[in-house]
Design a protein around this motif. Structure first.
Motif, mmCIF file in Angstrom:
data_model
loop_
_atom_site.group_PDB
_atom_site.id
_atom_site.type_symbol
_atom_site.label_atom_id
_atom_site.label_comp_id
_atom_site.label_asym_id
_atom_site.label_seq_id
_atom_site.Cartn_x
_atom_site.Cartn_y
_atom_site.Cartn_z
ATOM 1 N N SER A 1 4.901 1.468 0.340
ATOM 2 C CA SER A 1 4.083 1.860 -0.808
ATOM 3 C C SER A 1 2.617 1.494 -0.602
ATOM 4 O O SER A 1 1.738 1.976 -1.330
ATOM 5 C CB SER A 1 4.606 1.195 -2.086
ATOM 6 N N GLN A 2 2.313 0.666 0.389
ATOM 7 C CA GLN A 2 0.928 0.252 0.625
ATOM 8 C C GLN A 2 0.078 1.371 1.207
ATOM 9 O O GLN A 2 -1.159 1.339 1.106
ATOM 10 C CB GLN A 2 0.889 -0.956 1.569
ATOM 11 N N TYR A 3 0.704 2.335 1.860
ATOM 12 C CA TYR A 3 -0.068 3.394 2.504
ATOM 13 C C TYR A 3 0.778 4.658 2.524
ATOM 14 O O TYR A 3 1.845 4.690 3.148
ATOM 15 C CB TYR A 3 -0.442 2.978 3.923
ATOM 16 N N THR A 4 0.304 5.684 1.848
ATOM 17 C CA THR A 4 1.018 6.956 1.815
ATOM 18 C C THR A 4 0.147 8.022 2.473
ATOM 19 O O THR A 4 -0.824 8.506 1.878
ATOM 20 C CB THR A 4 1.337 7.372 0.368
ATOM 21 N N PRO A 5 0.447 8.396 3.698
ATOM 22 C CA PRO A 5 -0.400 9.359 4.400
ATOM 23 C C PRO A 5 -0.244 10.775 3.873
ATOM 24 O O PRO A 5 0.800 11.156 3.346
ATOM 25 C CB PRO A 5 0.099 9.259 5.850
ATOM 26 N N ASP A 6 -1.302 11.547 4.051
ATOM 27 C CA ASP A 6 -1.226 12.977 3.770
ATOM 28 C C ASP A 6 -0.521 13.709 4.905
ATOM 29 O O ASP A 6 0.144 14.717 4.684
ATOM 30 C CB ASP A 6 -2.630 13.557 3.593
ATOM 31 N N VAL A 7 -0.694 13.193 6.118
ATOM 32 C CA VAL A 7 -0.085 13.810 7.289
ATOM 33 C C VAL A 7 0.313 12.716 8.276
ATOM 34 O O VAL A 7 -0.407 11.730 8.449
ATOM 35 C CB VAL A 7 -1.039 14.832 7.948
ATOM 36 N N VAL A 8 1.470 12.880 8.887
ATOM 37 C CA VAL A 8 1.975 11.956 9.900
ATOM 38 C C VAL A 8 2.020 12.698 11.229
ATOM 39 O O VAL A 8 2.643 13.768 11.324
ATOM 40 C CB VAL A 8 3.387 11.441 9.546
#
Length: 366
Positions: A242-249
């Motif tokens: 939950s600390q980092y939710t990327p737009d693209v992986v």
């Protein structure tokens, strides 16, 4: 050693005496790592808030500060960091002495507000580096940090993503921390070009099911097995997604799986599929891009592409249209090589140009 000369010069217009590796007395005002005005990006363990730890390259520590100088304290033998002051040319500093742990990052600056951006340049899983604070002029303080980029990318990869050997032009040179630098990789270059945050989960030699020269049946510490950890090699602390939710992986794995014989194509295909499910569970809305690296050609590359195509096809049959595959150009040697025939700086720049253009269109980041 045949190094890249352009990495060795720092314009004096930005700062004076900016890299001093001797031990300094802890005079002035010292800022603890827990200060709310320090901005962190990356997988970092804050179990000890006065000594945050990290192992992956690309971890960033950013701040704005008052005064004419800046020092940094880190655990001895933490390794190499790239530093940029006020947007000037970045430079490398080292924490490689067994006792020295305070390094001057800048002196003789104008007496005004400044911005520092620091990036961990190497893989730290053997060093277990820690950041231990900043030193400012007496009575000075940190200011509110710079604004975070809104766009977010996560890069999952191996040595190409880490920056293995990028600071040498001798393909026969063995690996060393001195020639590894994530700052100059396709991943970091792409993120800067797109004005995006980026988080890195990468280690040299790692595979999606089989690490470099590992058994045909795979390795227990391949990427999917360690992906949920905050620190590589530390099983006890799990990463809070939950600390980092990327737009693209962007997933750049597979080169190590097929680089040597024997490998199992079915296990390779299953590993890609299963890792896709893991990523989709963590990031329901993100676009997932599987990359083919620049080091493969022929049948080995085709096996990787077939496995990735299978994941994309199966995902789309189930209604997930946010899964893609993209091929980075195969290195031919015309741009030279880094250590042990890894991508050179110029090859990394070429890959960054390709991926930047692709992601710009995919994400509509114009």
């Amino acid at each position: 050693m045949n190094r890249l000369k352009r990495l060795l010069f720092v314009p004096l217009v930005c700062f004076l005496n900016s890299v001093m590796a001797q031990t300094l007395a802890p005079e002035g005002t010292w800022i603890a790592p827990s200060d709310e005005n320090i901005q962190y990006i990356g997988r970092i363990s804050f179990q000890n808030p006065d000594a945050p730890a990290f192992t992956y390259p690309g971890v960033q520590i950013n701040a704005r500060f008052e005064g004419t100088s800046l020092r940094m304290k880190a655990k001895p033998m933490s390794g190499y960091f790239m530093v940029q002051i006020d947007g000037c040319t970045p430079y490398k500093v080292s924490f490689n002495a067994p006792k020295d742990s305070i390094v001057t990052l800048a002196t003789a600056l104008r007496d005004e507000a400044h911005e520092v951006r620091i990036m961990y340049a190497i893989e730290g899983y053997q060093r277990l580096p820690e950041f231990r604070g900043f030193g400012l002029d007496e009575g000075r303080k940190l200011l509110p940090p710079p604004a975070m980029p809104v766009r977010k990318i996560e890069f999952i990869g191996d040595s190409m993503t880490c920056g293995y050997g990028v600071e040498t032009t001798d393909e026969k040179e063995d690996f060393s921390d001195e020639t590894e630098n994530h700052y100059y990789t396709y991943a970091a270059l792409t993120a800067r070009a797109l004005k995006a945050q980026h988080v890195v989960v990468a280690r040299s030699g790692i595979g999606i099911y089989r690490n470099y020269n590992g058994p045909k049946t795979g390795n227990a510490d391949c990427m999917p097995r360690v992906y949920d950890r905050t620190l590589f090699g530390v099983e006890s602390e799990k990463w809070d997604f939950s600390q980092y939710t990327p737009d693209v992986v962007c997933v750049n794995l597979g080169t190590n799986d097929v680089s040597t014989d024997p490998y199992d194509k079915t296990m390779l295909e299953n590993a890609y599929r299963d890792f896709y499910y893991t990523l989709r569970a963590k990031y329901p809305e993100a676009k997932i891009v599987f990359l083919s690296g620049c080091a493969l050609a022929g049948a080995r590359l085709e096996h990787i592409q077939f496995a990735m195509d299978g994941v994309v096809r199966q995902a789309r049959l189930k209604g997930d249209t946010n899964v893609y595959r993209f091929d980075l150009s195969h290195q031919t040697g015309d741009l030279g090589y880094g250590a042990k025939w890894h991508p050179s700086l110029w090859q990394q720049e070429k890959m960054a140009g390709e991926l930047t253009a692709y992601l710009r269109g995919l994400m509509k980041w114009f």
